[in-house]
Design a protein around this motif. Structure first.
Motif, PDB file in Angstrom:
ATOM      1  N   ILE A   1       0.830  -1.202   0.000  1.00  0.00           N
ATOM      2  CA  ILE A   1       0.000   0.000   0.000  1.00  0.00           C
ATOM      3  C   ILE A   1       0.868   1.257   0.000  1.00  0.00           C
ATOM      4  O   ILE A   1       0.595   2.221  -0.721  1.00  0.00           O
ATOM      5  CB  ILE A   1      -0.939  -0.010   1.220  1.00  0.00           C
ATOM      6  CG1 ILE A   1      -1.961  -1.136   1.082  1.00  0.00           C
ATOM      7  CG2 ILE A   1      -1.648   1.333   1.373  1.00  0.00           C
ATOM      8  CD1 ILE A   1      -2.830  -1.323   2.305  1.00  0.00           C
ATOM      9  N   THR A   2       1.934   1.232   0.800  1.00  0.00           N
ATOM     10  CA  THR A   2       2.825   2.396   0.876  1.00  0.00           C
ATOM     11  C   THR A   2       3.498   2.666  -0.460  1.00  0.00           C
ATOM     12  O   THR A   2       3.527   3.809  -0.943  1.00  0.00           O
ATOM     13  CB  THR A   2       3.891   2.171   1.958  1.00  0.00           C
ATOM     14  OG1 THR A   2       3.254   1.942   3.222  1.00  0.00           O
ATOM     15  CG2 THR A   2       4.811   3.369   2.065  1.00  0.00           C
ATOM     16  N   CYS A   3       4.026   1.607  -1.078  1.00  0.00           N
ATOM     17  CA  CYS A   3       4.703   1.784  -2.372  1.00  0.00           C
ATOM     18  C   CYS A   3       3.724   2.258  -3.439  1.00  0.00           C
ATOM     19  O   CYS A   3       4.050   3.131  -4.264  1.00  0.00           O
ATOM     20  CB  CYS A   3       5.351   0.468  -2.798  1.00  0.00           C
ATOM     21  SG  CYS A   3       6.758  -0.026  -1.790  1.00  0.00           S
ATOM     22  N   GLY A   4       2.497   1.694  -3.438  1.00  0.00           N
ATOM     23  CA  GLY A   4       1.497   2.112  -4.409  1.00  0.00           C
ATOM     24  C   GLY A   4       1.104   3.570  -4.237  1.00  0.00           C
ATOM     25  O   GLY A   4       0.940   4.307  -5.212  1.00  0.00           O
ATOM     26  N   THR A   5       0.960   4.000  -2.971  1.00  0.00           N
ATOM     27  CA  THR A   5       0.594   5.392  -2.694  1.00  0.00           C
ATOM     28  C   THR A   5       1.695   6.346  -3.137  1.00  0.00           C
ATOM     29  O   THR A   5       1.431   7.395  -3.745  1.00  0.00           O
ATOM     30  CB  THR A   5       0.302   5.577  -1.194  1.00  0.00           C
ATOM     31  OG1 THR A   5      -0.745   4.681  -0.795  1.00  0.00           O
ATOM     32  CG2 THR A   5      -0.106   7.005  -0.898  1.00  0.00           C
ATOM     33  N   VAL A   6       2.944   5.985  -2.843  1.00  0.00           N
ATOM     34  CA  VAL A   6       4.067   6.833  -3.238  1.00  0.00           C
ATOM     35  C   VAL A   6       4.155   6.924  -4.767  1.00  0.00           C
ATOM     36  O   VAL A   6       4.362   8.013  -5.334  1.00  0.00           O
ATOM     37  CB  VAL A   6       5.383   6.285  -2.657  1.00  0.00           C
ATOM     38  CG1 VAL A   6       6.586   7.014  -3.252  1.00  0.00           C
ATOM     39  CG2 VAL A   6       5.388   6.415  -1.137  1.00  0.00           C
ATOM     40  N   ALA A   7       3.976   5.776  -5.443  1.00  0.00           N
ATOM     41  CA  ALA A   7       4.049   5.782  -6.905  1.00  0.00           C
ATOM     42  C   ALA A   7       2.933   6.625  -7.510  1.00  0.00           C
ATOM     43  O   ALA A   7       3.158   7.399  -8.457  1.00  0.00           O
ATOM     44  CB  ALA A   7       3.972   4.347  -7.427  1.00  0.00           C
ATOM     45  N   LEU A   8       1.725   6.498  -6.971  1.00  0.00           N
ATOM     46  CA  LEU A   8       0.606   7.281  -7.477  1.00  0.00           C
ATOM     47  C   LEU A   8       0.840   8.773  -7.242  1.00  0.00           C
ATOM     48  O   LEU A   8       0.590   9.606  -8.119  1.00  0.00           O
ATOM     49  CB  LEU A   8      -0.686   6.837  -6.800  1.00  0.00           C
ATOM     50  CG  LEU A   8      -1.977   7.534  -7.238  1.00  0.00           C
ATOM     51  CD1 LEU A   8      -2.219   7.328  -8.725  1.00  0.00           C
ATOM     52  CD2 LEU A   8      -3.164   7.027  -6.423  1.00  0.00           C
ATOM     53  N   SER A   9       1.343   9.115  -6.056  1.00  0.00           N
ATOM     54  CA  SER A   9       1.625  10.521  -5.743  1.00  0.00           C
ATOM     55  C   SER A   9       2.693  11.081  -6.668  1.00  0.00           C
ATOM     56  O   SER A   9       2.622  12.247  -7.094  1.00  0.00           O
ATOM     57  CB  SER A   9       2.079  10.648  -4.285  1.00  0.00           C
ATOM     58  OG  SER A   9       1.088  10.171  -3.397  1.00  0.00           O
ATOM     59  N   LEU A  10       3.690  10.252  -7.010  1.00  0.00           N
ATOM     60  CA  LEU A  10       4.739  10.690  -7.925  1.00  0.00           C
ATOM     61  C   LEU A  10       4.173  11.005  -9.296  1.00  0.00           C
ATOM     62  O   LEU A  10       4.536  12.024  -9.917  1.00  0.00           O
ATOM     63  CB  LEU A  10       5.808   9.595  -8.031  1.00  0.00           C
ATOM     64  CG  LEU A  10       6.990   9.879  -8.958  1.00  0.00           C
ATOM     65  CD1 LEU A  10       7.790  11.063  -8.445  1.00  0.00           C
ATOM     66  CD2 LEU A  10       7.885   8.646  -9.068  1.00  0.00           C
ATOM     67  N   GLY A  11       3.257  10.167  -9.779  1.00  0.00           N
ATOM     68  CA  GLY A  11       2.645  10.428 -11.077  1.00  0.00           C
ATOM     69  C   GLY A  11       1.811  11.687 -11.089  1.00  0.00           C
ATOM     70  O   GLY A  11       1.900  12.493 -12.021  1.00  0.00           O
ATOM     71  N   VAL A  12       0.978  11.861 -10.045  1.00  0.00           N
ATOM     72  CA  VAL A  12       0.150  13.051  -9.955  1.00  0.00           C
ATOM     73  C   VAL A  12       1.010  14.305  -9.860  1.00  0.00           C
ATOM     74  O   VAL A  12       0.762  15.317 -10.548  1.00  0.00           O
ATOM     75  CB  VAL A  12      -0.790  12.951  -8.734  1.00  0.00           C
ATOM     76  CG1 VAL A  12      -1.528  14.275  -8.522  1.00  0.00           C
ATOM     77  CG2 VAL A  12      -1.785  11.806  -8.915  1.00  0.00           C
ATOM     78  N   ALA A  13       2.040  14.270  -9.009  1.00  0.00           N
ATOM     79  CA  ALA A  13       2.910  15.428  -8.843  1.00  0.00           C
ATOM     80  C   ALA A  13       3.618  15.778 -10.137  1.00  0.00           C
ATOM     81  O   ALA A  13       3.753  16.957 -10.498  1.00  0.00           O
ATOM     82  CB  ALA A  13       3.921  15.164  -7.735  1.00  0.00           C
ATOM     83  N   SER A  14       4.073  14.762 -10.865  1.00  0.00           N
ATOM     84  CA  SER A  14       4.759  15.006 -12.125  1.00  0.00           C
ATOM     85  C   SER A  14       3.834  15.700 -13.132  1.00  0.00           C
ATOM     86  O   SER A  14       4.230  16.682 -13.785  1.00  0.00           O
ATOM     87  CB  SER A  14       5.263  13.681 -12.701  1.00  0.00           C
ATOM     88  OG  SER A  14       5.844  13.866 -13.975  1.00  0.00           O
ATOM     89  N   ALA A  15       2.602  15.214 -13.248  1.00  0.00           N
ATOM     90  CA  ALA A  15       1.670  15.818 -14.191  1.00  0.00           C
ATOM     91  C   ALA A  15       1.303  17.235 -13.782  1.00  0.00           C
ATOM     92  O   ALA A  15       1.249  18.145 -14.619  1.00  0.00           O
ATOM     93  CB  ALA A  15       0.410  14.958 -14.283  1.00  0.00           C
ATOM     94  N   VAL A  16       1.077  17.466 -12.493  1.00  0.00           N
ATOM     95  CA  VAL A  16       0.702  18.795 -12.005  1.00  0.00           C
ATOM     96  C   VAL A  16       1.822  19.801 -12.227  1.00  0.00           C
ATOM     97  O   VAL A  16       1.614  20.920 -12.705  1.00  0.00           O
ATOM     98  CB  VAL A  16       0.295  18.728 -10.517  1.00  0.00           C
ATOM     99  CG1 VAL A  16       0.156  20.137  -9.939  1.00  0.00           C
ATOM    100  CG2 VAL A  16      -0.999  17.946 -10.350  1.00  0.00           C
ATOM    101  N   VAL A  17       3.039  19.403 -11.893  1.00  0.00           N
ATOM    102  CA  VAL A  17       4.184  20.298 -12.084  1.00  0.00           C
ATOM    103  C   VAL A  17       4.365  20.610 -13.564  1.00  0.00           C
ATOM    104  O   VAL A  17       4.662  21.750 -13.941  1.00  0.00           O
ATOM    105  CB  VAL A  17       5.453  19.675 -11.471  1.00  0.00           C
ATOM    106  CG1 VAL A  17       6.683  20.489 -11.855  1.00  0.00           C
ATOM    107  CG2 VAL A  17       5.337  19.586  -9.963  1.00  0.00           C
ATOM    108  N   GLY A  18       4.224  19.593 -14.400  1.00  0.00           N
ATOM    109  CA  GLY A  18       4.370  19.822 -15.827  1.00  0.00           C
ATOM    110  C   GLY A  18       3.372  20.824 -16.361  1.00  0.00           C
ATOM    111  O   GLY A  18       3.713  21.731 -17.137  1.00  0.00           O
TER     112      GLY A  18
END
Length: 286
Positions: free
Chosen positions: A265-282
């Motif tokens: 669950i922790t790894c999945g949450t971190v990976a999902l947050s990384l994707g969202v953050a990348s798209a938002v920053v872009g």
């Protein structure tokens, strides 16, 4: 050649690969579609020798029937024949795949439905086209497009994967707790020595556990996780929790399953947050 020319060539080459692959699949001409896929049954299980290698899997004798000729075959996994068998018992069903008309070229598989349509390479070609478009957008437009190109599909895959993974883990833990545990025994510890990229050697140890379920099924299986002091565990007794519908799913340590669920669950949450953050920053930097 200009950047647009390279992109056009890239898309043309891999687009052709994808189109040919999908056309062959629709016509039923891929190697995967021409393969015979049958269900075999384990007739004999041979106990692994203590100190031997785990690379070949548990030695078994399997019988299956060729649906095209009606002939019965009895084979072994003593050489390279597909996936390793890491859990075995008398009567266990196992997938067998081979080219039609060549049953002696058999390969064992845990999932007869996997790659049934032969779409692996066409799908990979489409992925490469997408990568080419993202790289072009990042170079020709602005580099934040690479963040968007990475973040959006990564987020979508995380949204698709996380709920399914959570449900699968919950089902596994519920199944492991659905029956009282049984006593098992470590009948062998398999040893393998490998060399890393820098020339150093390291040794791995894989315990092999034998246990009998409440339903009377005698199981022999590798136990790579959850067993403390694996190196010196040969001959020791262990408590086994197992799935009554599939004894290949078992653990000697229920607490490790809970830790594994938390880590997943922790790894999945971190990976999902990384994707969202990348798209938002872009998007913000465009």
């Amino acid at each position: 050649m200009s950047l647009e020319g390279y992109l056009a060539l890239w898309c043309a080459v891999f687009g052709t690969v994808a189109l040919v692959g999908y056309a062959r699949s629709l016509a039923g001409l891929t190697a995967a579609q021409r393969s015979a896929r049958v269900t075999g049954r384990i007739e004999q299980v041979r106990e692994p020798r203590h100190g031997s290698s785990q690379r070949d899997g548990i030695s078994v004798v399997v019988s299956f029937e060729d649906p095209y000729s009606g002939e019965q075959f009895t084979v072994t996994n003593d050489s390279d024949h597909g996936e390793r068998i890491t859990a075995a018992w008398m009567g266990r069903e196992i997938g067998v795949r081979y080219p039609r008309g060549r049953p002696h070229a058999y390969h064992f598989t845990s999932d007869l439905e996997a790659s049934r349509h032969g779409l692996g390479w066409p799908n990979f070609a489409l992925f490469l086209i997408y990568v080419g478009l993202v790289v072009f957008a990042a170079i020709d437009w602005s580099w934040p497009w690479s963040l968007i190109g990475f973040g959006v599909p990564w987020t979508l895959s995380g949204v698709w994967y996380m709920p399914q993974s959570a449900r699968a883990v919950r089902r596994r833990i519920a199944a492991l707790n659905s029956r009282p545990p049984v006593q098992g025994r470590v009948i062998a510890v398999l040893t393998d020595t490998d060399t890393d990229s820098e020339g150093g050697t390291f040794t791995s140890h894989t315990p092999v556990i034998a246990f009998t379920t409440h339903e009377g099924t005698a199981v022999t299986a590798y136990c790579p996780d959850g067993l403390p002091h694996a190196t010196t565990s040969h001959g020791s007794d262990v408590t086994i929790h197992y799935d009554p519908d599939d004894p290949a799913v078992f653990t000697p340590n229920l607490a490790s399953e809970d830790r594994s669920r938390l880590l997943d669950i922790t790894c999945g949450t971190v990976a999902l947050s990384l994707g969202v953050a990348s798209a938002v920053v872009g998007v913000a930097l465009l």
